[in-house]
Design an enzyme around this catalytic site. Sequence first.
Site, PDB file in Angstrom:
ATOM      1  N   ARG A 541      69.696   9.737 127.555  1.00 38.24           N
ATOM      2  CA  ARG A 541      70.757  10.689 127.877  1.00 38.24           C
ATOM      3  C   ARG A 541      72.014   9.952 128.270  1.00 38.24           C
ATOM      4  O   ARG A 541      71.960   8.921 128.949  1.00 38.24           O
ATOM      5  CB  ARG A 541      70.348  11.596 129.056  1.00 38.24           C
ATOM      6  CG  ARG A 541      69.183  12.503 128.744  1.00 38.24           C
ATOM      7  CD  ARG A 541      69.221  13.777 129.554  1.00 38.24           C
ATOM      8  NE  ARG A 541      69.210  13.531 130.989  1.00 38.24           N
ATOM      9  CZ  ARG A 541      69.462  14.481 131.886  1.00 38.24           C
ATOM     10  NH1 ARG A 541      69.777  15.704 131.492  1.00 38.24           N
ATOM     11  NH2 ARG A 541      69.412  14.210 133.178  1.00 38.24           N
ATOM     12  N   SER A 605      64.504   2.800 133.117  1.00 43.75           N
ATOM     13  CA  SER A 605      63.242   3.177 133.776  1.00 43.75           C
ATOM     14  C   SER A 605      62.094   2.247 133.432  1.00 43.75           C
ATOM     15  O   SER A 605      61.046   2.659 132.908  1.00 43.75           O
ATOM     16  CB  SER A 605      62.890   4.604 133.389  1.00 43.75           C
ATOM     17  OG  SER A 605      63.997   5.441 133.590  1.00 43.75           O
ATOM     18  N   ASP A 659      64.617   4.921 137.425  1.00 40.65           N
ATOM     19  CA  ASP A 659      64.693   6.394 137.463  1.00 40.65           C
ATOM     20  C   ASP A 659      64.192   6.987 138.778  1.00 40.65           C
ATOM     21  O   ASP A 659      64.699   8.001 139.250  1.00 40.65           O
ATOM     22  CB  ASP A 659      63.961   7.042 136.268  1.00 40.65           C
ATOM     23  CG  ASP A 659      62.535   6.566 136.079  1.00 40.65           C
ATOM     24  OD1 ASP A 659      62.102   5.662 136.819  1.00 40.65           O
ATOM     25  OD2 ASP A 659      61.851   7.096 135.175  1.00 40.65           O
TER      26      ASP A 659
HETATM   27  C1  BG6 Z   1      64.508  12.471 133.885  1.00 39.26           C
HETATM   28  C2  BG6 Z   1      65.223  11.255 134.344  1.00 39.26           C
HETATM   29  O1  BG6 Z   1      65.028  13.570 134.488  1.00 39.26           O
HETATM   30  O2  BG6 Z   1      63.131  12.304 134.163  1.00 39.26           O
HETATM   31  C3  BG6 Z   1      64.686  10.081 133.546  1.00 39.26           C
HETATM   32  O3  BG6 Z   1      66.595  11.367 134.219  1.00 39.26           O
HETATM   33  C4  BG6 Z   1      63.236   9.963 133.804  1.00 39.26           C
HETATM   34  O4  BG6 Z   1      65.335   8.936 133.907  1.00 39.26           O
HETATM   35  C5  BG6 Z   1      62.587  11.219 133.447  1.00 39.26           C
HETATM   36  O5  BG6 Z   1      62.697   8.841 133.145  1.00 39.26           O
HETATM   37  C6  BG6 Z   1      61.119  11.180 133.644  1.00 39.26           C
HETATM   38  O6  BG6 Z   1      60.595  12.199 132.950  1.00 39.26           O
HETATM   39  P1  BG6 Z   1      60.005  12.164 131.470  1.00 39.26           P
HETATM   40  O7  BG6 Z   1      59.047  13.269 131.523  1.00 39.26           O
HETATM   41  O8  BG6 Z   1      61.138  12.378 130.550  1.00 39.26           O
HETATM   42  O9  BG6 Z   1      59.360  10.829 131.319  1.00 39.26           O
HETATM   43  C1  GLC Z   2      57.087   3.277 134.075  1.00 36.77           C
HETATM   44  C2  GLC Z   2      58.131   2.280 134.400  1.00 36.77           C
HETATM   45  C3  GLC Z   2      58.833   2.634 135.691  1.00 36.77           C
HETATM   46  C4  GLC Z   2      59.313   4.039 135.624  1.00 36.77           C
HETATM   47  C5  GLC Z   2      58.200   4.967 135.290  1.00 36.77           C
HETATM   48  C6  GLC Z   2      58.635   6.403 135.193  1.00 36.77           C
HETATM   49  O1  GLC Z   2      56.082   3.186 135.026  1.00 36.77           O
HETATM   50  O2  GLC Z   2      57.538   0.993 134.501  1.00 36.77           O
HETATM   51  O3  GLC Z   2      59.878   1.751 135.919  1.00 36.77           O
HETATM   52  O4  GLC Z   2      59.888   4.391 136.846  1.00 36.77           O
HETATM   53  O5  GLC Z   2      57.615   4.587 134.082  1.00 36.77           O
HETATM   54  O6  GLC Z   2      59.576   6.603 134.193  1.00 36.77           O
END
Ligand code: BG6
Ligand code: GLC
Length: 945
Positions: A541, A605, A659
Amino acid sequence: MLAVHLISFFFSKLKEDPTKKVDRFLYAMRLHDDQLSDISARFQAEMKKGLSAESNAAAAVKMLPTHVRSTPDGSEKGQFLALDIGGSKFKVLQVKVREGIGIRKGGVEMEEKTYPMPKELLIGKGSELFDHVSESLKDFMQEKSISMEKKHPLAFTFSFPCEQTTLDQGMLLSWSKNYRARGLQGKDVVQALREAIDRTGGMDIDVSAMVNDTVATMMTCGFDDRYCEVGLIIGTGTNACYMEELRHVDLVEGDEGRMCVNTEWGAFGDDGALNDYITQFDRDVDAASVNPGKQIFEKMVSGMYLGELVRLVVLKMAKRGLLFDGSVSNALRTKGRITTADVAAMEQYKNGLNNTRDILMALDLNPSHDDCIAVQHVSTIVSFRSSNLVAAGLAAILTRIKQNRNLRSLRITVGVDGTVYKTHPQYPKRLHKVVRRLLPECHVRFVLSDSGSSKGAALVTAVAQRLASLKRQVVETLSPFRLNQAQLQLVKARMREGLEAGLKMKGSSTVKMLPSFVYHTPDGTEHGKYLALDLGGTNFRALLVKFKKGLQQNARLYHKIYTIPLETMQGTGEELFDHIAQCVSDFLDYMGMKNAHLPAGFTFSFPCEQTAIDTGTLVTWTKGFKATDCEGHDVVSMLREAIKRRNEYNLDIVAVVNDTVGTMMSCAYEDPRCEVGLIAGTGTNVCYMEELKNIQKTKENTGTMKRDDGIPEGEQQDDGTEREKKEGDAEISKMCINTEWGGLGDDGSLDDIATPYDKEVDQNSINPGKQRFEKLTSGMYLGEIVRQVVLDLTRGGLLFRGHVTEPLKTPGIFQTKFLSQIESDRLALLQVRSILQQLGLDSTCHDSIIVKEVCKAVSHRAAQLCGAGMAAVVDKIRENRGLDHLKITVGVDGALYKLHPHFSQVLQKTARGLAPQCDVTFMPSEEGSGKGAALITAVAKQNQP
Ligand code: BG6
Ligand code: GLC
Ligand code: BG6
Ligand code: GLC
């Protein structure tokens, strides 16, 4: 002479036909077709009332779900004992279904014995009634040399209204007919039978299924006729059952397929619905019955009452001088002296009139020829009314089935049993004729149950047995997923050890505990415009975030979502970062800000080793990413270089943020107590505010602590002066730590709870042996675990009839979003089936139920494990602060947490249970971690020299 003859002929013509006065007298009992249609419509309304959850409690017609979901399908087999209670005969039987016979038709062998049922037992103690039943069973087994040592499944036909939640249980709602034994109403009669069998002793009996006689009759007839979807009894009592669409049966969860509903139509009219059709004779019969006010329809129809109705009519006519020259005998005044068998005899074709004379003479009456004709006619009117009422009820049921299925015409078979139908010479013909007249568009076949209800009860039991054994095997397969409290405590303890070790250890540890260089949660003074990039969740995003100066909690967001193709996730690092730079370019165009040179925060992340807020060396890829030449490199530099290669726009990348950290900051902007960030999405992870003094590794790594402005404390600035203390500096005592808890267990510490399915999922992943906790708990893996279990159950013949299809062998078909849909409570089975169909899996209703069970077990364990981990984190924070009690908020994001119907509740419940000294509030993040990244960028930017 001729004149005399003429005169007598003239007078015989003048003398009234004796049936005419009866017709006049019983005018109210002779129902025309429009009245029958009216009764039929009323019964349809009653059925609706009984099926609906809101009106069921007040409904007279109970419409009881039977948990019989299909008519015989040819797969039933086995050897069963059977008990048949509630009709005119009490029977014990042995039924063999396709045991060594191997053909469908006639594939049932039965042996039976009728036992007496003494009258005093019907109205005595319930336990004594059942003792008699179980002693008769034992006697039967001894007589037929049936082994007492072996366990025998038993099919139980119990012909009274019972509320069932499963096939092998049934609460007696009320007695009907001539039964009213004490102490059983409101009790589970299957349990009462089991207890009696225990009291009798010496038998090993498994009461596998209990069915109403209507249901058993439908099944008996359904064995030979697949169109049989209605069961009808016109015997001592009367009742009907039929196959209803499950979506209309409010009292049972699920909406796919059908279920047999026992209407208990005998109670039609108990709420006054038939008052305008009820005669004085019906009222008298009711008042003298064992259950006044109850079973009103039954009392107008069934064998227990027909003879009595005839007697009361004849008595009254005699008293009025319309019969026997006005004379009445004591016998005629005695209840029960005219039986249904008498009614049948009086209506015999040839001997009817003679029989009538014999019956009346046995009542000490002296009937004339006309009296006999009149009494025979009374019988006809009473029994005709009975078959007419049954026809009206049946017409309602058939109309309902036709409407349910949206058909203009219906081909259907009605299975029938009961002494009235079997022994009354004209009854069947009259009934068939009226039903066909009321429903000319339906092709209705009536089949007499050839062998009573026990054959059908045995068929139900056979299915129940197969399902029970299937259930046992499924439960066994899923048992390793069910964690007990002690196991969860252990997981909490291991997580705690992981957190401590990670904080202390210099080199690698399973729980990495990475410093984030974020020292504060937001204070609301943040302002300005920032770009945020968010990589590592389901999508990439790009966001523009505007904070208004001085206005706390006032942020505006604009964003665009981009997908990252798998080949880019797993290609070269350069390709991945070029792709991101291109998405950013598109976003800046979209926002019209190509030349703005904005400060930017980068949510990345994945685990990064940070030495400052704006550098992060990727330790290892996780989740589905595997781009080359990234691990060991600073991701901020890689992004800057990609932007430079484009040579199209400029960005000032000020911060790189995990994240979890972004989510915590996002939520802390709303709630200052938020000091933990949790992700339960594609991956799983947690960050929290740790005491600086506990963070050994930062000191060891960098020698000195760098602050979020990048300048080490006390260091000289370019102009030679020591950097001035800023407002709030004194309060710097904490730093947010990105735990990377997904790595717990990478040293084997979770091997004792991992199932063979988890091991398989790990081995097939792109990072075997890594992120073992994440692989038990996060969205990217749950579907794969489900697939492994489903595959195993299918190979064992417990699912999809044992067919392992290509789609089932394909990794990744069960996406986590499907799990969320499958487990949602409403529309569940329908969804499951259509999802499985999309995946190329042709499922039965039962397959769908089992797949849902598997999903539930896997996601429930995931939520519990996250809850146990969270308990370790909040307890650590509480102990860090030396508190007895901690009130804290956890900011949460991730598709699993937000979209799954039960995950969040189970997680919260587990965390609260395992950390009772912490009051934890879970706060879903509204706008993702991007806002948090922007807040961190704002602070870092404000602090830049
Ligand atoms: C989002 C965050 O809202 O949630 C992301 O902005 C994050 O950074 C994510 O990784 C986690 O959720 P998913 O389900 O998309 O892995
Ligand atoms: C994985 C990544 C970690 C992140 C998580 C959730 O575990 O290693 O950094 O926070 O996924 O997205
Ligand atoms: C029999 C069934 O054939 O019909 C009984 O086996 C049932 O279970 C009966 O109750 C109904 O008829 P009646 O006339 O015996 O009440
Ligand atoms: C009574 C019972 C019912 C049974 C019927 C026929 O109406 O309440 O359960 O099916 O008799 O035996």
